[in-house]
Scaffold this active site. Structure first.
Site, PDB file in Angstrom:
ATOM      1  N   HIS A 162       1.602   1.138 -13.422  1.00 48.87           N
ATOM      2  CA  HIS A 162       2.406   0.154 -13.893  1.00 48.87           C
ATOM      3  C   HIS A 162       4.072   0.394 -13.523  1.00 48.87           C
ATOM      4  CE1 HIS A 162       3.581  -3.546 -15.702  1.00 48.87           C
ATOM      5  NE2 HIS A 162       4.531  -2.861 -16.306  1.00 48.87           N
TER       6      HIS A 162
ATOM      7  N   GLY B  94       0.902  -1.149   0.178  1.00 51.14           N
ATOM      8  CA  GLY B  94       0.011   0.053   0.095  1.00 51.14           C
ATOM      9  C   GLY B  94       0.690   1.185  -0.009  1.00 51.14           C
TER      10      GLY B  94
HETATM   11  C1  GRF Z   1       4.006  -1.073  -7.186  1.00 50.36           C
HETATM   12  O1  GRF Z   1       5.405  -1.481  -7.437  1.00 50.36           O
HETATM   13  C2  GRF Z   1       3.192  -0.940  -8.315  1.00 50.36           C
HETATM   14  O2  GRF Z   1       3.660  -0.453  -9.401  1.00 50.36           O
HETATM   15  C3  GRF Z   1       2.593  -2.386  -8.808  1.00 50.36           C
HETATM   16  O3  GRF Z   1       2.627  -2.941  -7.538  1.00 50.36           O
HETATM   17  C4  GRF Z   1       3.324  -2.337  -6.581  1.00 50.36           C
HETATM   18  C5  GRF Z   1       2.435  -2.110  -5.393  1.00 50.36           C
HETATM   19  O4  GRF Z   1       3.231  -1.388  -4.123  1.00 50.36           O
HETATM   20  N1  GRF Z   1       1.546  -2.129  -9.354  1.00 50.36           N
HETATM   21  P1  GRF Z   1       2.258  -0.884  -3.298  1.00 50.36           P
HETATM   22  O5  GRF Z   1       1.474  -2.058  -2.580  1.00 50.36           O
HETATM   23  O6  GRF Z   1       1.802   0.316  -3.665  1.00 50.36           O
HETATM   24  O7  GRF Z   1       3.169  -0.622  -1.977  1.00 50.36           O
END
Ligand code: GRF
Length: 207
Positions: free
Chosen positions: A110, A12
């Site tokens: 992404h 998150g």
């Molecule tokens: C992030 O690297 C995002 O780009 C990808 O999943 C990861 C999520 O990280 N889709 P978080 O849960 O926001 O820390």
């Protein structure tokens, strides 16, 4: 007021970046009305709770098929009058029913520069592993509108990050988050809330 619903599955940190930008007043007239996790133990739910935001786990595993999962998500977001759905590290697939119901109102972050290192199987640490294996000098992050095909919708914002010679996938992932993701995802929400995003075919104009 723009009501947003955030879809999460993990730590998150992107949700936290959105919360921080709203609480600092940088993003105005936006309210996170619900956080939906695909996993019951996602730390993202803890982050929501700490900021008084209602969180819930709606797991794909508890539904027989993608249509039923879509319908459950649609009814949850409709009940919360969600205007914009933000995928922030969400690892479940959204089906045709959901993407149609919220066409033009779902965005995703992404961790690479689409159309590179994206599509089926490119999630979490994997894009960063492939970036290092490929020897490219630049990677980054992309915020895009969500369509049925993974990582294929019109691109809203991108930010580049240099790859260092001694990077590991984990070090690179952290730098892409810090220098790109945590900046462009809140920025895309701000622009959407200010009605400054105009989709023209495959392009998104910022007015
Ligand atoms: C992030 O690297 C995002 O780009 C990808 O999943 C990861 C999520 O990280 N889709 P978080 O849960 O926001 O820390």
């Amino acid at each position: 007021m723009l009501n947003i619903g955030v879809l999460v599955s993990g730590g998150g940190s992107n949700l936290q970046a959105i919360i921080d930008k709203i609480e600092s007043g940088y993003i105005k007239n936006v309210s996170i009305v619900t956080v939906v996790s695909s996993k019951p133990d996602a730390y993202a739910l803890e982050r929501a709770k700490k900021h008084g935001i209602k969180g819930i786990c709606i797991s794909r595993k508890t539904f027989n098929n993608i249509d039923e999962y879509d319908e459950a998500l649609i009814s949850h977001f409709k009940a919360h009058e969600v205007d914009l759905v933000v995928m922030a590290g969400f690892l479940s697939i959204l089906g045709e029913r959901f993407t149609k119901a919220y066409e033009g109102r779902v965005i995703n972050i992404h961790p690479a520069l689409i159309p590179s290192f994206c599509g089926k199987g490119f999630y979490g640490i994997i894009p960063h592993q492939k970036v290092i294996e490929s020897g490219v000098k630049v990677t980054g992050a992309t915020v895009h509108f969500v369509e049925l095909e993974a990582d294929a919708g019109p691109i809203i914002l991108q930010k580049a990050v240099y790859v260092q010679d001694d990077d590991t996938p984990e070090i690179l992932q952290k730098r892409v988050m810090e220098q790109a993701e945590w900046e462009i995802l809140p920025e895309a929400i701000r622009l959407f809330a200010e009605n400054r995003l105009v989709i023209e075919g495959r392009r998104v104009k910022i007015i």
